[in-house]
Design a protein around this motif. Structure first.
Motif, PDB file in Angstrom:
ATOM      1  N   LEU A 149      10.120 -17.528 -32.554  1.00  0.00           N
ATOM      2  CA  LEU A 149       9.130 -16.751 -33.306  1.00  0.00           C
ATOM      3  C   LEU A 149       8.716 -17.475 -34.588  1.00  0.00           C
ATOM      4  N   LEU A 150       9.696 -18.130 -35.234  1.00  0.00           N
ATOM      5  CA  LEU A 150       9.370 -18.873 -36.456  1.00  0.00           C
ATOM      6  C   LEU A 150       8.413 -20.026 -36.129  1.00  0.00           C
ATOM      7  N   PHE A 151       8.685 -20.688 -35.018  1.00  0.00           N
ATOM      8  CA  PHE A 151       7.800 -21.786 -34.608  1.00  0.00           C
ATOM      9  C   PHE A 151       6.373 -21.268 -34.392  1.00  0.00           C
ATOM     10  N   LEU A 152       6.240 -20.155 -33.683  1.00  0.00           N
ATOM     11  CA  LEU A 152       4.912 -19.618 -33.393  1.00  0.00           C
ATOM     12  C   LEU A 152       4.188 -19.215 -34.684  1.00  0.00           C
ATOM     13  N   GLU A 153       4.982 -18.699 -35.631  1.00  0.00           N
ATOM     14  CA  GLU A 153       4.400 -18.333 -36.922  1.00  0.00           C
ATOM     15  C   GLU A 153       3.951 -19.592 -37.670  1.00  0.00           C
ATOM     16  N   GLU A 154       4.780 -20.629 -37.614  1.00  0.00           N
ATOM     17  CA  GLU A 154       4.471 -21.869 -38.339  1.00  0.00           C
ATOM     18  C   GLU A 154       3.231 -22.569 -37.806  1.00  0.00           C
ATOM     19  N   ILE A 155       2.957 -22.443 -36.506  1.00  0.00           N
ATOM     20  CA  ILE A 155       1.723 -23.087 -36.024  1.00  0.00           C
ATOM     21  C   ILE A 155       0.510 -22.180 -36.233  1.00  0.00           C
ATOM     22  N   GLY A 156       0.757 -21.025 -36.822  1.00  0.00           N
ATOM     23  CA  GLY A 156      -0.372 -20.180 -37.219  1.00  0.00           C
ATOM     24  C   GLY A 156      -0.780 -19.137 -36.197  1.00  0.00           C
ATOM     25  N   LEU A 157       0.152 -18.737 -35.334  1.00  0.00           N
ATOM     26  CA  LEU A 157      -0.211 -17.726 -34.341  1.00  0.00           C
ATOM     27  C   LEU A 157       0.312 -16.358 -34.740  1.00  0.00           C
ATOM     28  N   ASP A 158      -0.539 -15.361 -34.548  1.00  0.00           N
ATOM     29  CA  ASP A 158      -0.042 -13.995 -34.710  1.00  0.00           C
ATOM     30  C   ASP A 158      -0.596 -13.162 -33.551  1.00  0.00           C
ATOM     31  N   GLY A 159      -0.371 -11.883 -33.587  1.00  0.00           N
ATOM     32  CA  GLY A 159      -0.870 -11.025 -32.499  1.00  0.00           C
ATOM     33  C   GLY A 159      -0.108 -11.237 -31.201  1.00  0.00           C
ATOM     34  N   LEU A 160       1.149 -11.681 -31.311  1.00  0.00           N
ATOM     35  CA  LEU A 160       1.946 -11.898 -30.104  1.00  0.00           C
ATOM     36  C   LEU A 160       2.996 -10.807 -29.988  1.00  0.00           C
ATOM     37  N   SER A 161       3.373 -10.466 -28.747  1.00  0.00           N
ATOM     38  CA  SER A 161       4.493  -9.534 -28.669  1.00  0.00           C
ATOM     39  C   SER A 161       5.665 -10.174 -27.938  1.00  0.00           C
ATOM     40  N   ALA A 162       6.860  -9.825 -28.397  1.00  0.00           N
ATOM     41  CA  ALA A 162       8.083 -10.364 -27.794  1.00  0.00           C
ATOM     42  C   ALA A 162       8.637  -9.310 -26.845  1.00  0.00           C
ATOM     43  N   GLU A 163       8.838  -9.696 -25.603  1.00  0.00           N
ATOM     44  CA  GLU A 163       9.426  -8.776 -24.621  1.00  0.00           C
ATOM     45  C   GLU A 163      10.820  -9.274 -24.285  1.00  0.00           C
ATOM     46  N   ILE A 164      11.728  -8.343 -24.091  1.00  0.00           N
ATOM     47  CA  ILE A 164      13.112  -8.760 -23.881  1.00  0.00           C
ATOM     48  C   ILE A 164      13.784  -7.848 -22.853  1.00  0.00           C
ATOM     49  N   ASN A 165      14.739  -8.426 -22.133  1.00  0.00           N
ATOM     50  CA  ASN A 165      15.454  -7.660 -21.105  1.00  0.00           C
ATOM     51  C   ASN A 165      16.816  -8.316 -20.890  1.00  0.00           C
ATOM     52  N   THR A 166      17.684  -7.638 -20.182  1.00  0.00           N
ATOM     53  CA  THR A 166      18.926  -8.290 -19.763  1.00  0.00           C
ATOM     54  C   THR A 166      18.964  -8.256 -18.236  1.00  0.00           C
ATOM     55  N   LEU A 167      19.488  -9.305 -17.637  1.00  0.00           N
ATOM     56  CA  LEU A 167      19.568  -9.345 -16.170  1.00  0.00           C
ATOM     57  C   LEU A 167      21.010  -9.213 -15.693  1.00  0.00           C
ATOM     58  N   GLY A 168      21.927  -8.917 -16.607  1.00  0.00           N
ATOM     59  CA  GLY A 168      23.323  -8.781 -16.202  1.00  0.00           C
ATOM     60  C   GLY A 168      23.915 -10.126 -15.807  1.00  0.00           C
ATOM     61  N   CYS A 169      25.155 -10.104 -15.334  1.00  0.00           N
ATOM     62  CA  CYS A 169      25.805 -11.371 -14.980  1.00  0.00           C
ATOM     63  C   CYS A 169      26.098 -11.394 -13.477  1.00  0.00           C
ATOM     64  N   ARG A 170      26.787 -12.418 -13.043  1.00  0.00           N
ATOM     65  CA  ARG A 170      27.053 -12.553 -11.608  1.00  0.00           C
ATOM     66  C   ARG A 170      27.985 -11.470 -11.079  1.00  0.00           C
ATOM     67  N   GLU A 171      28.748 -10.860 -12.011  1.00  0.00           N
ATOM     68  CA  GLU A 171      29.655  -9.795 -11.568  1.00  0.00           C
ATOM     69  C   GLU A 171      28.892  -8.487 -11.360  1.00  0.00           C
ATOM     70  N   CYS A 172      28.030  -8.142 -12.318  1.00  0.00           N
ATOM     71  CA  CYS A 172      27.401  -6.816 -12.224  1.00  0.00           C
ATOM     72  C   CYS A 172      26.045  -6.817 -11.514  1.00  0.00           C
ATOM     73  N   ARG A 173      25.412  -7.969 -11.395  1.00  0.00           N
ATOM     74  CA  ARG A 173      24.077  -7.948 -10.792  1.00  0.00           C
ATOM     75  C   ARG A 173      24.066  -7.510  -9.322  1.00  0.00           C
ATOM     76  N   PRO A 174      25.071  -7.916  -8.505  1.00  0.00           N
ATOM     77  CA  PRO A 174      25.058  -7.476  -7.099  1.00  0.00           C
ATOM     78  C   PRO A 174      25.000  -5.953  -6.959  1.00  0.00           C
ATOM     79  N   THR A 175      25.685  -5.222  -7.859  1.00  0.00           N
ATOM     80  CA  THR A 175      25.654  -3.749  -7.790  1.00  0.00           C
ATOM     81  C   THR A 175      24.225  -3.263  -8.042  1.00  0.00           C
ATOM     82  N   TYR A 176      23.598  -3.865  -9.037  1.00  0.00           N
ATOM     83  CA  TYR A 176      22.222  -3.464  -9.334  1.00  0.00           C
ATOM     84  C   TYR A 176      21.296  -3.839  -8.174  1.00  0.00           C
ATOM     85  N   ARG A 177      21.475  -5.043  -7.684  1.00  0.00           N
ATOM     86  CA  ARG A 177      20.646  -5.528  -6.586  1.00  0.00           C
ATOM     87  C   ARG A 177      20.709  -4.555  -5.402  1.00  0.00           C
ATOM     88  N   LYS A 178      21.917  -4.049  -5.155  1.00  0.00           N
ATOM     89  CA  LYS A 178      22.086  -3.131  -4.030  1.00  0.00           C
ATOM     90  C   LYS A 178      21.337  -1.823  -4.302  1.00  0.00           C
TER      91      LYS A 178
END
Ligand code: HAM
Length: 431
Positions: A149-178
């Motif tokens: 985000l600091l880099f994007l600000e330094e090159i003069g960009l604004d009006g951006l949105s940051a989206e974030i998520n978690t995908l879990g790990c190799r232990e818990c993802r199979p349960t979600y996948r199912k």
């Protein structure tokens, strides 16, 4: 004879656009360098197997988008579609984990994907890429997002949105996948696009980021991964978010953010712009804790991201003011003055001023037009009369003020201009 053309989806980058690319790279080196990222230049071609194993054999990139061909000995090679896999190969091959606990790499350059070209989507495109290997703490995830985000600000960009998520790990993802697959199997396949129908069994999470409206509608009530991750992944993600909150980062939690490469685990993120059309993702990345091991290396965690320079350039638009302005344009009016002018212009450059010089004879009017087109701060004029008097006319292009200075004092004038430029923090250069 037919005219030779570039390959479809590949482009020539002329100035001033090429200047924007240089600006982005310089800013990236400075900002990422301030966090300890050092440049690594990897080859643009690797063995195909690296991408199959690294990115995932079922991904669109590997299935449909790679430039793959046999070399003269029949070995399958691929032009890199992204930088991460190559950085991992270099890290493993050179045993870097044995030398340092945490390694931080910055890479930039062209990537190649055989996609349908459109605004912001090319077959040869350029990425600014960072990878941090050897640390799994949530602080690293937060630092990487803050750095981007600091880099994007330094090159003069604004009006951006940051989206974030978690995908879990190799232990818990199979349960979600199912849970997700069970949900998806209940959807009438006729209401899904062809890609999604195929992905239900092989890569169900990709259905979540399909852009086709009917697919989105069908997956609206899909189970969300955040409700299925294990306690470790949940605490990790909560800490990342808490740091971002503390740092006042405006982010959006996007449960559909699954990313198109198979190596991700835990935190994933994208920076999205609403102003550059359908291809609005200007940067994307995430954690990939099992990747180094999958590629035959030690069990070292990692996280990184890449920014698409074509998309950043689209957002920067015609912000020519970001680019360095030439200090001078040296206007020669009379051929007889050419050699003296060449020597004088050389004096200016030795004093670290930048500018171009005209060749041959030309009228004052046309020379001033060229000076103004070059956007130089000063136009230095040398014609027959000035040569005779061993002087040069110096015209400030913005104010129109002008003065005559003796050629013998030009070096002093240049030195003062350079100091003045440094004081104003202005970078001079030809675009
Ligand atoms: P990616 O999301 O595939 O991730 O690409 C990152 C960025 O590259 C995109 O957000 C976009 O700006 C740009 N990009 C991708 N394809 C094109 C294209 N055809 N034309 C123009 N720009 C494009 C990766 O590549 C991961 N290796 C990022 C990463 C690094 N994850 C961890 N470390």
């Amino acid at each position: 004879m037919s005219k030779l053309q570039t390959v479809k989806g590949f482009a020539d980058l002329f100035a001033p656009l090429s200047g924007l690319y240089t600006l982005m790279e310089d800013t990236a080196r400075r900002v990422f360098g301030a966090y300890g990222y050092r440049e690594l230049r990897t080859p643009i071609m690797e063995r195909t197997e690296l991408f199959q194993r690294g990115i995932g054999a079922e991904t669109d990139i590997v299935q449909k988008e790679m430039y793959t061909f046999p070399d003269r000995k029949g070995r399958s090679l691929t032009l890199r579609p992204e930088a991460t896999a190559g950085v991992m190969r270099a890290y493993i091959e050179n045993n870097l984990h044995a030398r340092e606990q945490v390694s931080r790499f910055f890479t930039c350059g062209p990537m190649f994907r055989y996609e349908r070209p459109q605004k912001g989507r090319m077959r040869q495109f350029h990425q600014l890429n960072c990878e941090c290997l050897g640390a799994e703490e949530p602080q690293v995830d937060a630092e990487v997002v803050l750095m981007l985000l600091l880099f994007l600000e330094e090159i003069g960009l604004d009006g951006l949105s940051a989206e974030i998520n978690t995908l879990g790990c190799r232990e818990c993802r199979p349960t979600y996948r199912k849970a997700l697959t069970d949900f998806l199997r209940r959807i009438d396949p006729a209401t899904l696009c062809e890609d999604c129908r195929r992905r239900v069994e092989i890569n169900p999470m990709r259905l979540l980021d399909c852009k086709v409206p009917s697919c989105r509608e069908q997956t609206d009530g899909a189970p969300q991964i955040r409700d299925h991750v294990c306690a470790g992944c949940s605490a990790h993600f909560d800490t990342v978010l808490a740091i971002l909150d503390k740092e006042r980062v405006d982010y959006i939690l996007n449960p559909r953010l699954v990313r198109g490469l198979d190596y991700y685990s835990r935190t994933t993120f994208e920076i999205v712009s609403a102003s550059i059309g359908a291809q609005g993702s200007v940067a994307g990345g995430g954690r990939y804790d099992g990747l180094v091991k999958d590629l035959g290396g030690p069990d070292v965690p990692g996280i990184g991201f890449a920014c698409g320079m074509e998309r950043l350039a689209l957002m920067l638009g015609d912000k020519e003011s970001l680019l360095p302005r030439p200090d001078f344009y040296f206007a020669v009016l009379d051929e007889a003055a050419s050699d003296t002018a060449l020597h004088a212009a050389q004096t200016l450059r030795k004093a670290r001023l930048a500018g171009e010089m005209s060749f041959g004879a030309g009228s004052l009017k046309s020379r001033l037009r060229q000076a103004s087109r070059s956007n130089a701060e000063y136009c230095l004029i040398l014609g027959g009369a000035e040569l005779e008097a061993q002087k040069v006319v110096v015209k400030h292009m913005d104010s129109g003020e002008q003065a005559e200075i003796p050629l013998t004092t030009l070096a002093d004038w240049a030195e003062i201009r350079f100091e003045d430029k440094m004081e104003r923090g202005r970078k001079g250069g030809c675009r």
